[in-house]
Design a protein around this motif. Structure first.
Motif, PDB file in Angstrom:
ATOM      1  N   VAL A   1       0.836  -1.208   0.000  1.00 55.60           N
ATOM      2  CA  VAL A   1       0.000   0.000   0.000  1.00 55.60           C
ATOM      3  C   VAL A   1       0.869   1.256   0.000  1.00 55.60           C
ATOM      4  O   VAL A   1       0.587   2.227  -0.723  1.00 55.60           O
ATOM      5  CB  VAL A   1      -0.937   0.006   1.226  1.00 55.60           C
ATOM      6  N   TYR A   2       1.924   1.250   0.775  1.00 53.69           N
ATOM      7  CA  TYR A   2       2.788   2.425   0.892  1.00 53.69           C
ATOM      8  C   TYR A   2       3.389   2.820  -0.456  1.00 53.69           C
ATOM      9  O   TYR A   2       3.485   4.005  -0.791  1.00 53.69           O
ATOM     10  CB  TYR A   2       3.897   2.144   1.900  1.00 53.69           C
ATOM     11  N   PHE A   3       3.775   1.825  -1.264  1.00 55.34           N
ATOM     12  CA  PHE A   3       4.455   2.121  -2.520  1.00 55.34           C
ATOM     13  C   PHE A   3       3.502   2.371  -3.687  1.00 55.34           C
ATOM     14  O   PHE A   3       3.779   3.224  -4.534  1.00 55.34           O
ATOM     15  CB  PHE A   3       5.422   0.980  -2.872  1.00 55.34           C
ATOM     16  N   ILE A   4       2.388   1.638  -3.750  1.00 52.03           N
ATOM     17  CA  ILE A   4       1.543   1.762  -4.945  1.00 52.03           C
ATOM     18  C   ILE A   4       0.077   2.059  -4.629  1.00 52.03           C
ATOM     19  O   ILE A   4      -0.736   2.160  -5.553  1.00 52.03           O
ATOM     20  CB  ILE A   4       1.625   0.492  -5.820  1.00 52.03           C
ATOM     21  N   GLY A   5      -0.280   2.212  -3.338  1.00 52.80           N
ATOM     22  CA  GLY A   5      -1.677   2.398  -2.976  1.00 52.80           C
ATOM     23  C   GLY A   5      -2.321   3.616  -3.606  1.00 52.80           C
ATOM     24  O   GLY A   5      -3.414   3.545  -4.180  1.00 52.80           O
ATOM     25  N   ALA A   6      -1.652   4.776  -3.546  1.00 52.12           N
ATOM     26  CA  ALA A   6      -2.213   6.015  -4.093  1.00 52.12           C
ATOM     27  C   ALA A   6      -2.426   5.908  -5.597  1.00 52.12           C
ATOM     28  O   ALA A   6      -3.456   6.348  -6.128  1.00 52.12           O
ATOM     29  CB  ALA A   6      -1.291   7.183  -3.764  1.00 52.12           C
ATOM     30  N   LYS A   7      -1.463   5.300  -6.283  1.00 52.32           N
ATOM     31  CA  LYS A   7      -1.595   5.137  -7.738  1.00 52.32           C
ATOM     32  C   LYS A   7      -2.774   4.238  -8.079  1.00 52.32           C
ATOM     33  O   LYS A   7      -3.480   4.473  -9.068  1.00 52.32           O
ATOM     34  CB  LYS A   7      -0.300   4.567  -8.311  1.00 52.32           C
ATOM     35  N   LEU A   8      -2.995   3.206  -7.264  1.00 54.55           N
ATOM     36  CA  LEU A   8      -4.119   2.309  -7.510  1.00 54.55           C
ATOM     37  C   LEU A   8      -5.453   3.031  -7.370  1.00 54.55           C
ATOM     38  O   LEU A   8      -6.375   2.815  -8.170  1.00 54.55           O
ATOM     39  CB  LEU A   8      -4.068   1.130  -6.534  1.00 54.55           C
ATOM     40  N   VAL A   9      -5.561   3.901  -6.366  1.00 55.35           N
ATOM     41  CA  VAL A   9      -6.808   4.646  -6.167  1.00 55.35           C
ATOM     42  C   VAL A   9      -7.104   5.534  -7.371  1.00 55.35           C
ATOM     43  O   VAL A   9      -8.216   5.550  -7.907  1.00 55.35           O
ATOM     44  CB  VAL A   9      -6.744   5.483  -4.881  1.00 55.35           C
ATOM     45  N   LEU A  10      -6.109   6.293  -7.811  1.00 54.16           N
ATOM     46  CA  LEU A  10      -6.304   7.204  -8.946  1.00 54.16           C
ATOM     47  C   LEU A  10      -6.576   6.442 -10.231  1.00 54.16           C
ATOM     48  O   LEU A  10      -7.391   6.867 -11.064  1.00 54.16           O
ATOM     49  CB  LEU A  10      -5.066   8.096  -9.113  1.00 54.16           C
ATOM     50  N   LEU A  11      -5.913   5.311 -10.392  1.00 55.17           N
ATOM     51  CA  LEU A  11      -6.097   4.515 -11.611  1.00 55.17           C
ATOM     52  C   LEU A  11      -7.487   3.909 -11.681  1.00 55.17           C
ATOM     53  O   LEU A  11      -8.090   3.851 -12.758  1.00 55.17           O
ATOM     54  CB  LEU A  11      -5.036   3.405 -11.658  1.00 55.17           C
ATOM     55  N   THR A  12      -8.002   3.471 -10.550  1.00 55.50           N
ATOM     56  CA  THR A  12      -9.286   2.781 -10.544  1.00 55.50           C
ATOM     57  C   THR A  12     -10.475   3.738 -10.401  1.00 55.50           C
ATOM     58  O   THR A  12     -11.421   3.683 -11.191  1.00 55.50           O
ATOM     59  CB  THR A  12      -9.334   1.733  -9.423  1.00 55.50           C
ATOM     60  N   PHE A  13     -10.446   4.615  -9.399  1.00 53.24           N
ATOM     61  CA  PHE A  13     -11.599   5.460  -9.117  1.00 53.24           C
ATOM     62  C   PHE A  13     -11.566   6.787  -9.865  1.00 53.24           C
ATOM     63  O   PHE A  13     -12.611   7.427 -10.031  1.00 53.24           O
ATOM     64  CB  PHE A  13     -11.697   5.721  -7.612  1.00 53.24           C
ATOM     65  N   GLY A  14     -10.388   7.239 -10.300  1.00 51.15           N
ATOM     66  CA  GLY A  14     -10.309   8.478 -11.052  1.00 51.15           C
ATOM     67  C   GLY A  14      -9.771   9.638 -10.244  1.00 51.15           C
ATOM     68  O   GLY A  14      -9.658   9.571  -9.015  1.00 51.15           O
ATOM     69  N   ASP A  15      -9.464  10.714 -10.942  1.00 52.61           N
ATOM     70  CA  ASP A  15      -8.845  11.878 -10.301  1.00 52.61           C
ATOM     71  C   ASP A  15      -9.745  12.576  -9.291  1.00 52.61           C
ATOM     72  O   ASP A  15      -9.259  13.307  -8.421  1.00 52.61           O
ATOM     73  CB  ASP A  15      -8.417  12.887 -11.375  1.00 52.61           C
ATOM     74  N   GLN A  16     -11.071  12.381  -9.404  1.00 55.14           N
ATOM     75  CA  GLN A  16     -11.984  13.034  -8.458  1.00 55.14           C
ATOM     76  C   GLN A  16     -11.837  12.485  -7.046  1.00 55.14           C
ATOM     77  O   GLN A  16     -12.363  13.064  -6.088  1.00 55.14           O
ATOM     78  CB  GLN A  16     -13.441  12.898  -8.929  1.00 55.14           C
ATOM     79  N   TYR A  17     -11.103  11.366  -6.914  1.00 58.50           N
ATOM     80  CA  TYR A  17     -10.862  10.780  -5.589  1.00 58.50           C
ATOM     81  C   TYR A  17      -9.392  10.894  -5.195  1.00 58.50           C
ATOM     82  O   TYR A  17      -8.835  10.011  -4.542  1.00 58.50           O
ATOM     83  CB  TYR A  17     -11.310   9.316  -5.575  1.00 58.50           C
ATOM     84  N   SER A  18      -8.774  11.999  -5.561  1.00 55.87           N
ATOM     85  CA  SER A  18      -7.371  12.229  -5.204  1.00 55.87           C
ATOM     86  C   SER A  18      -7.194  12.321  -3.683  1.00 55.87           C
ATOM     87  O   SER A  18      -6.144  11.961  -3.137  1.00 55.87           O
ATOM     88  CB  SER A  18      -6.853  13.504  -5.869  1.00 55.87           C
ATOM     89  N   GLY A  19      -8.227  12.814  -2.989  1.00 60.04           N
ATOM     90  CA  GLY A  19      -8.165  12.872  -1.531  1.00 60.04           C
ATOM     91  C   GLY A  19      -8.061  11.486  -0.915  1.00 60.04           C
ATOM     92  O   GLY A  19      -7.320  11.273   0.053  1.00 60.04           O
ATOM     93  N   ALA A  20      -8.797  10.528  -1.483  1.00 58.73           N
ATOM     94  CA  ALA A  20      -8.744   9.154  -0.986  1.00 58.73           C
ATOM     95  C   ALA A  20      -7.376   8.536  -1.231  1.00 58.73           C
ATOM     96  O   ALA A  20      -6.894   7.728  -0.433  1.00 58.73           O
ATOM     97  CB  ALA A  20      -9.831   8.319  -1.657  1.00 58.73           C
ATOM     98  N   ALA A  21      -6.741   8.906  -2.346  1.00 58.00           N
ATOM     99  CA  ALA A  21      -5.418   8.368  -2.673  1.00 58.00           C
ATOM    100  C   ALA A  21      -4.391   8.735  -1.611  1.00 58.00           C
ATOM    101  O   ALA A  21      -3.569   7.915  -1.188  1.00 58.00           O
ATOM    102  CB  ALA A  21      -4.973   8.880  -4.041  1.00 58.00           C
ATOM    103  N   VAL A  22      -4.442   9.976  -1.152  1.00 56.08           N
ATOM    104  CA  VAL A  22      -3.513  10.434  -0.114  1.00 56.08           C
ATOM    105  C   VAL A  22      -3.875   9.816   1.242  1.00 56.08           C
ATOM    106  O   VAL A  22      -3.007   9.449   2.040  1.00 56.08           O
ATOM    107  CB  VAL A  22      -3.520  11.971  -0.021  1.00 56.08           C
ATOM    108  N   LEU A  23      -5.152   9.661   1.480  1.00 54.11           N
ATOM    109  CA  LEU A  23      -5.647   9.170   2.764  1.00 54.11           C
ATOM    110  C   LEU A  23      -5.302   7.693   2.992  1.00 54.11           C
ATOM    111  O   LEU A  23      -5.101   7.265   4.134  1.00 54.11           O
ATOM    112  CB  LEU A  23      -7.163   9.356   2.814  1.00 54.11           C
TER     113      LEU A  23
END
Length: 451
Positions: free
Chosen positions: A325-347
């Protein structure tokens, strides 16, 4: 000699000597395999819905789901672990235990579901004003909880393949129906109805199969006696479960009231990712809990060895997952849910710490149930719940979603670890658990890399 023959010749004596190990591994395989399929399909469905629906609508669904999840405990009544313990220790008691569990839960559902509907219609929370129908529809999914009592029978006999295959099949159908809804541009109500239908059907189908294939005849005199026993032993677990659910879901409700549904959407997406990643260790650990119950009754030293091994295994699995999660978690969030969930990627990177506490809490709960000190568990959860609410009030106004995560992490740490170290009846268990987590390469006798 073929490689397969050599492997079989090496493994078979181990399985012959430890038949419960073979059964537990097979059970774990079904839980893990079907669970992976269910989680993948549910995750894909959530991605499709999140990309199609407005962020605010996703927040409203997450808000309503949190309320239903918290109140679900008043239908299930925390009976599962106590009932599983009874059947694991006395297999012949299964018909009485299952029938008693279902009768208790049907009564509870007849009270809880109308109460949620009345609350949604007449005391609509400000955050979902104009969307009360979402809460009404989702509450109907609780209708399946009483019938899911049959799953206790399969879990306690290490035959989880039956409910797991049903859940996996329903998850695939759910994903297909979500895809149809997205293609046909259907309303939010359609997607919420799918969630409720999947939850209700899961319990109904498991119970139908149980009635068709198992010995279900129960003496009503024993059922009444068993029901009283289950309620007597499980009421602390019910209150503890409610407290745990408040800790787990009050964040989204308070976020909705204090920061709006968009914050809830970011938080719920990060939580969904965390939940998916927590599945693997929980699925593996679940198959060893009935064995711990049997060990506790027959041989205390054997129980502590198994308890320590479960914590060692959880430590290794959780470290591996959190590292990913630490290395690729944020990228997975943006790739799957989209840029509108950038807050979730950081969280996500911060929220993933919940994986450690969740797995530790599951193993800890096994000890509390078998030691029958559930009233203590209720007290610790009460402390954690009050602390969680106070921390949410302090952190959410200034830190929004991150404040909610900080509050949940601190409160779960206090509930799961710190209070146990202060209480004499649980101190030994927590010290053994912590040693398993801190030094997974040492076994119970402090031998390196030895099972």
């Amino acid at each position: 000699m073929s490689t397969e023959s050599k492997t079989t010749g090496w493994i078979s004596p181990i399985f012959a000597r430890f038949p419960m190990l073979r059964k537990a591994l097979k059970n774990s395989g079904w839980i893990f395999g079907c669970g992976v399929l269910s989680n993948i399909t549910a995750f894909v469905a959530s991605v499709m819905a999140a990309r199609y629906l407005d962020v605010t609508e996703i927040g409203a669904i997450g808000y309503a789901a949190s309320i239903v999840a918290m109140l679900r405990i008043f239908v299930s009544l925390g009976i599962d672990e106590v009932a599983c313990r009874e059947i694991s220790q006395e297999p012949d008691s299964s018909p009485q235990v299952i029938t008693s569990s279902m009768a208790i839960r049907l009564t509870a559902a007849a009270i809880t579901i109308p109460a949620i509907v009345a609350f949604a219609l007449f005391m609509t929370p400000q955050a979902i004003e104009g969307r009360a129908y979402i809460l009404v529809i989702m509450s109907l999914g609780l209708f399946g909880v009483p019938f899911s009592s049959a799953s206790i029978h399969y879990a306690s006999h290490l035959r989880s393949a039956v409910p797991q295959r049903i859940n996996a099949t329903l998850a695939i159908l759910y994903m297909a129906m979500v895809a149809i809804g997205v293609q046909q541009r259907l309303s939010t109500g359609y997607f919420v109805s799918l969630i409720a239908a999947q939850q209700a059907l899961g319990g109904l189908i498991v119970y139908w199969i149980y009635r068709s294939n198992e010995i279900t005849d129960a003496r009503w005199s024993l059922v009444r006696k068993t029901a009283k026993s289950l309620l007597h032993d499980s009421w602390p677990q019910t209150l503890s479960g409610f407290g745990i659910l408040i800790q787990a879901y009050s964040d989204q409700i308070m976020l909705g009231e204090m920061k709006g549904l968009d914050s809830v959407a970011q938080y719920s997406v990060a939580l969904k990712m965390t939940t998916v990643m927590t599945f693997a260790p929980l699925a593996i650990l679940a198959s060893f809990l009935p064995s711990l119950s049997r060990r506790f009754k027959s041989d205390q030293n054997s129980f502590w060895i198994g308890f320590h091994q479960a914590n060692r295994l959880a430590s290794i699995l959780c470290v591996a997952i959190v590292t990913i999660v630490y290395f690729i978690g944020a990228k997975l969030v943006l790739l799957t849910f989209g840029d509108q969930y950038s807050g979730a990627a950081v969280l996500l990177s911060v929220m993933s710490m919940r994986i450690f506490l969740t797995c530790l809490g599951i193993i800890r709960g096994s000890f509390l149930v078998n030691a029958n000190i559930l009233q203590y568990s209720m007290l610790t959860v009460l402390i954690g719940t009050v602390l969680n609410i106070l921390l949410n009030l302090k952190f959410i106004p200034s830190h929004a979603e991150f404040g909610a995560v900080y509050a949940s992490l601190i409160s779960f740490l206090v509930t799961t670890v710190i209070v146990d170290l202060l209480f004499s009846k649980t101190r030994q268990a927590m010290l053994i658990a912590m040693r398993g987590w801190a030094f997974p390469f040492l076994n119970y006798e402090n031998q390196v890399f030895r099972i």
